[in-house]
Design a protein around this motif. Structure first.
Motif, PDB file in Angstrom:
ATOM      1  N   GLN A 150       6.401   5.238   4.880  1.00  0.00           N
ATOM      2  CA  GLN A 150       6.634   5.424   3.595  1.00  0.00           C
ATOM      3  C   GLN A 150       6.986   4.224   2.780  1.00  0.00           C
ATOM      4  O   GLN A 150       6.793   3.966   1.537  1.00  0.00           O
ATOM      5  N   ASP A 151       7.694   3.314   3.471  1.00  0.00           N
ATOM      6  CA  ASP A 151       8.279   2.115   2.871  1.00  0.00           C
ATOM      7  C   ASP A 151       7.173   0.973   2.965  1.00  0.00           C
ATOM      8  O   ASP A 151       7.537  -0.159   2.709  1.00  0.00           O
ATOM      9  N   SER A 152       6.065   1.049   3.356  1.00  0.00           N
ATOM     10  CA  SER A 152       5.095   0.086   3.768  1.00  0.00           C
ATOM     11  C   SER A 152       4.819  -0.636   2.235  1.00  0.00           C
ATOM     12  O   SER A 152       4.716   0.096   1.182  1.00  0.00           O
ATOM     13  N   ASP A 153       4.648  -1.942   2.295  1.00  0.00           N
ATOM     14  CA  ASP A 153       4.291  -2.865   1.038  1.00  0.00           C
ATOM     15  C   ASP A 153       2.852  -2.393   0.780  1.00  0.00           C
ATOM     16  O   ASP A 153       2.526  -2.265  -0.490  1.00  0.00           O
ATOM     17  N   GLY A 154       1.812  -2.557   1.525  1.00  0.00           N
ATOM     18  CA  GLY A 154       0.371  -2.061   1.005  1.00  0.00           C
ATOM     19  C   GLY A 154      -0.046  -1.124   1.437  1.00  0.00           C
ATOM     20  O   GLY A 154       0.653  -0.068   1.533  1.00  0.00           O
TER      21      GLY A 154
END
Length: 152
Positions: free
Chosen positions: A76-80
């Protein structure tokens, strides 16, 4: 663009980002799905939210049974975004916008041919409420409970 050519949030349209958020919420578990349900109910109303998520679960079931391989869904918190997330979002938006040839071409990279038409149908039903949510957000700003009176 982030490393590897995968777009960051600002490059994609809101419905595409929301489609990926739904994918990630499903992968994250029931707590995140409950929050997503509340967000969708607030922005598009309970009937549309229900039809959107029912269609998503149909789409997800078709992916589980007919995908060439298991799609990569990031945290959920991934950048890309993963290439699989982007492909699914493109497919959903093409189906929702009735760009059938584009959607079927995208489906060819996702699932076996037996699932093309059921996936197309589920993706259109999943994507249309997301387009509706985007439209309401652009017209009304953050669509909240006080604006729901306009639906009556």
């Amino acid at each position: 663009m982030s490393a590897g050519g995968v777009p960051r949030v600002g490059v994609m349209r809101r419905p595409e980002r929301r489609a990926i958020a739904v994918l990630r919420a499903w992968a994250a578990g029931s707590d995140r799905l409950d929050r997503l349900w509340d967000e969708l109910c607030d922005s598009i109303g309970e009937p549309r939210a229900r039809s959107c998520l029912v269609a998503f679960f149909e789409l997800r079931s078709l992916l589980d049974h007919h995908a060439w391989r298991i799609p990569v869904i990031l945290d959920q918190d991934s950048d890309g975004f993963s290439e699989d997330e982007l492909a699914i979002a493109r497919f959903v938006m093409a189906a929702a916008e009735q760009r059938r040839e584009v959607a079927l071409a995208e489906a060819g990279f996702l699932v076996s041919p037996v699932a093309y038409l059921p996936m197309l149908h589920a993706a259109a039903r999943f994507g249309l409420p997301l387009l509706c949510e985007d439209c309401r957000t652009r017209v009304f700003g953050r669509f909240g409970r006080e604006k729901r009176k306009l639906d009556a």
